[in-house]
Design a protein around this motif. Structure first.
Motif, PDB file in Angstrom:
ATOM      1  N   ARG A 265       0.899  -1.293  -0.244  1.00 33.37           N
ATOM      2  CA  ARG A 265      -0.118   0.208   0.038  1.00 33.37           C
ATOM      3  C   ARG A 265       0.700   1.153  -0.419  1.00 33.37           C
ATOM      4  NH1 ARG A 265      -0.205   1.821   4.941  1.00 33.37           N
ATOM      5  NH2 ARG A 265       0.737   0.873   6.597  1.00 33.37           N
ATOM      6  N   GLU A 266       0.283   1.939  -0.999  1.00 32.06           N
ATOM      7  CA  GLU A 266       0.940   3.538  -0.785  1.00 32.06           C
ATOM      8  C   GLU A 266       1.403   4.361   1.009  1.00 32.06           C
ATOM      9  OE1 GLU A 266       0.975   8.313  -2.509  1.00 32.06           O
ATOM     10  OE2 GLU A 266      -1.001   6.167  -2.663  1.00 32.06           O
ATOM     11  N   ARG A 284       8.880   6.690  -4.031  1.00 31.64           N
ATOM     12  CA  ARG A 284       8.310   6.166  -5.289  1.00 31.64           C
ATOM     13  C   ARG A 284       8.194   5.033  -5.667  1.00 31.64           C
ATOM     14  NH1 ARG A 284      12.626   6.504  -8.139  1.00 31.64           N
ATOM     15  NH2 ARG A 284      11.736   6.655  -9.876  1.00 31.64           N
ATOM     16  N   ILE A 285       7.162   4.594  -6.333  1.00 30.15           N
ATOM     17  CA  ILE A 285       6.969   2.993  -6.804  1.00 30.15           C
ATOM     18  C   ILE A 285       8.055   3.435  -8.195  1.00 30.15           C
ATOM     19  CG2 ILE A 285       6.084   1.561  -8.361  1.00 30.15           C
ATOM     20  CD1 ILE A 285       5.490   2.366  -4.609  1.00 30.15           C
ATOM     21  N   VAL A 286       9.032   2.071  -7.648  1.00 31.44           N
ATOM     22  CA  VAL A 286      10.287   1.407  -8.552  1.00 31.44           C
ATOM     23  C   VAL A 286       9.642   0.751 -10.044  1.00 31.44           C
ATOM     24  CG1 VAL A 286      12.177   0.635  -9.426  1.00 31.44           C
ATOM     25  CG2 VAL A 286      11.968   1.513  -7.354  1.00 31.44           C
ATOM     26  N   ARG A 287       8.863  -0.161  -9.323  1.00 35.74           N
ATOM     27  CA  ARG A 287       8.229  -1.361 -10.690  1.00 35.74           C
ATOM     28  C   ARG A 287       6.848  -2.383  -9.590  1.00 35.74           C
ATOM     29  NH1 ARG A 287      10.890  -6.296  -9.918  1.00 35.74           N
ATOM     30  NH2 ARG A 287      12.137  -6.501  -8.390  1.00 35.74           N
ATOM     31  N   SER A 288       6.347  -2.988 -10.496  1.00 34.35           N
ATOM     32  CA  SER A 288       5.641  -3.722 -10.268  1.00 34.35           C
ATOM     33  C   SER A 288       6.184  -5.201 -10.148  1.00 34.35           C
ATOM     34  CB  SER A 288       4.554  -4.226 -10.671  1.00 34.35           C
ATOM     35  OG  SER A 288       4.493  -4.513 -11.966  1.00 34.35           O
ATOM     36  N   GLY A 292      -0.686  -6.806  -5.989  1.00 35.24           N
ATOM     37  CA  GLY A 292      -0.774  -6.430  -4.741  1.00 35.24           C
ATOM     38  C   GLY A 292       0.175  -6.101  -4.205  1.00 35.24           C
ATOM     39  N   GLN A 293       1.464  -6.249  -4.841  1.00 33.20           N
ATOM     40  CA  GLN A 293       2.726  -5.456  -4.589  1.00 33.20           C
ATOM     41  C   GLN A 293       3.908  -5.297  -5.441  1.00 33.20           C
ATOM     42  OE1 GLN A 293       4.899  -8.993  -2.151  1.00 33.20           O
ATOM     43  NE2 GLN A 293       5.196  -8.507  -0.606  1.00 33.20           N
ATOM     44  N   TRP A 294       4.449  -4.162  -5.110  1.00 34.16           N
ATOM     45  CA  TRP A 294       4.884  -3.531  -5.640  1.00 34.16           C
ATOM     46  C   TRP A 294       6.468  -2.464  -4.880  1.00 34.16           C
ATOM     47  CZ3 TRP A 294       0.279  -2.239  -3.871  1.00 34.16           C
ATOM     48  CH2 TRP A 294      -0.540  -1.905  -5.138  1.00 34.16           C
ATOM     49  N   HIS A 295       7.841  -2.337  -5.498  1.00 33.02           N
ATOM     50  CA  HIS A 295       9.569  -2.480  -5.089  1.00 33.02           C
ATOM     51  C   HIS A 295       8.996  -0.981  -5.339  1.00 33.02           C
ATOM     52  CE1 HIS A 295      13.532  -3.406  -5.686  1.00 33.02           C
ATOM     53  NE2 HIS A 295      13.449  -2.708  -4.630  1.00 33.02           N
TER      54      HIS A 295
END
Length: 302
Positions: A265-266, A284-288, A292-295
């Motif tokens: 989550r953010e 910052r979101i680098v990649r998916s 439901g999860q982001w790097h």
């Protein structure tokens, strides 16, 4: 024919740099033509990522659609156990020598995973060329992600030549070696002996004279190192939160911590980071990473 697809719009002068980075990530959708938009190019990409929007692309005639994969030097890593697709990938690029399928997640104190060879040579060893730097990597014995290549360049552009830098989970050294021409001094640390041996070889390959390689547990650094640092890299996405306190004790006043983590989550770690003494935090979101999860990366001013 035309199709709507995710696209990444970049200045034309950066086109080749971005294209190579997308190819390394396995993110460039080669079934569509690149759009020309005045002084900009729009690259078709496989999925939504930072800076993407929907565009209409023309089909690339005669192009065979390949299974999704990530390139690491001469090795392609597939998302599915698909031997037929692996053979197609191997045949698509003369520079490839092996196609792997991961049989486990990245795990354990050394951050490694198990692989099955689907096509090509029976090896997990390769060499990566990234923005003029060369890295020897054995994927079965040390963690490496080509998908962070643009992140390494971003941090390098922020680094000043009077800075002392700590790379807390260096692996084979891609962050440390990328930052070396920009920094005064870098301490590159890892707990994995095989990774540190490759780090030492990569330091020699790249003639980096200002990096101190160190085989150590990051939780012991604050009682071992005599320095405070201007910039700290924390690329341990699965367990980095366990070391945030140590990083805050090793950073000098006014310094910057770049903390990478898998989030669902953010703002997942924002409160904890401010509690430790941050003055400003940018997420910052680098990649998916998975559904439901982001790097994510947190740039932390202290």
């Amino acid at each position: 024919m035309t199709n709507e697809q995710w696209g990444l719009r970049v200045p034309a002068k950066k086109g080749e740099e971005v294209r190579q980075a997308l190819l390394r990530d396995g993110a460039l959708d080669l079934t569509f033509k690149v759009l020309h938009d005045g002084e900009f190019l729009v690259f078709p990409v496989q999925e939504a990522r930072e800076g993407t929007s929907r565009y209409v692309f023309e089909d690339q005639p005669g192009r065979i659609s390949l299974p999704r994969h990530e390139l690491v030097g001469g090795i392609a890593i597939m998302q599915d156990n698909d031997p037929k697709g692996a053979e197609a990938i191997l045949a698509s690029r003369p520079s490839l020598h092996t196609v792997l399928f991961p049989q486990s997640e990245v795990s354990g104190k050394y951050r490694t995973r198990d692989y099955m060879v689907l096509a090509g040579n029976d090896t997990t060893l390769t060499e990566v060329n990234e923005y003029g730097h060369r890295y020897k990597i054995d994927l079965a014995n040390a963690y490496f992600s080509s998908r962070l290549s643009t992140e390494r360049q971003r941090i390098a552009e922020k680094t000043r030549n009077n800075e002392n830098v700590l790379d807390m989970f260096t692996g084979v050294g891609p962050f440390a070696i990328t930052l070396a021409p920009h920094a005064a001094f870098i301490v590159a640390v890892d707990l994995n002996p095989k990774a540190v041996l490759m780090l030492i070889e990569n330091i020699r390959k790249n003639k980096a004279t200002n990096i101190l390689p160190l085989l150590a547990d990051a939780c012991r650094l604050r009682s071992t190192l005599p320095w405070k640092f201007d910039r700290i890299i924390m690329n341990l996405p699965l367990a980095g939160t366990d070391f945030l306190t140590d990083a805050f004790r090793l950073i000098r006043h006014g310094g910057m911590i770049h903390f990478y983590s898998l989030v669902s989550r953010e703002g997942e770690h924002i409160d904890r980071i401010y509690e430790l003494g941050a003055t400003e935090v940018t997420e910052r979101i680098v990649r998916s990473y998975s559904p439901g999860q982001w790097h994510a990366v947190y740039d932390i001013e202290v």
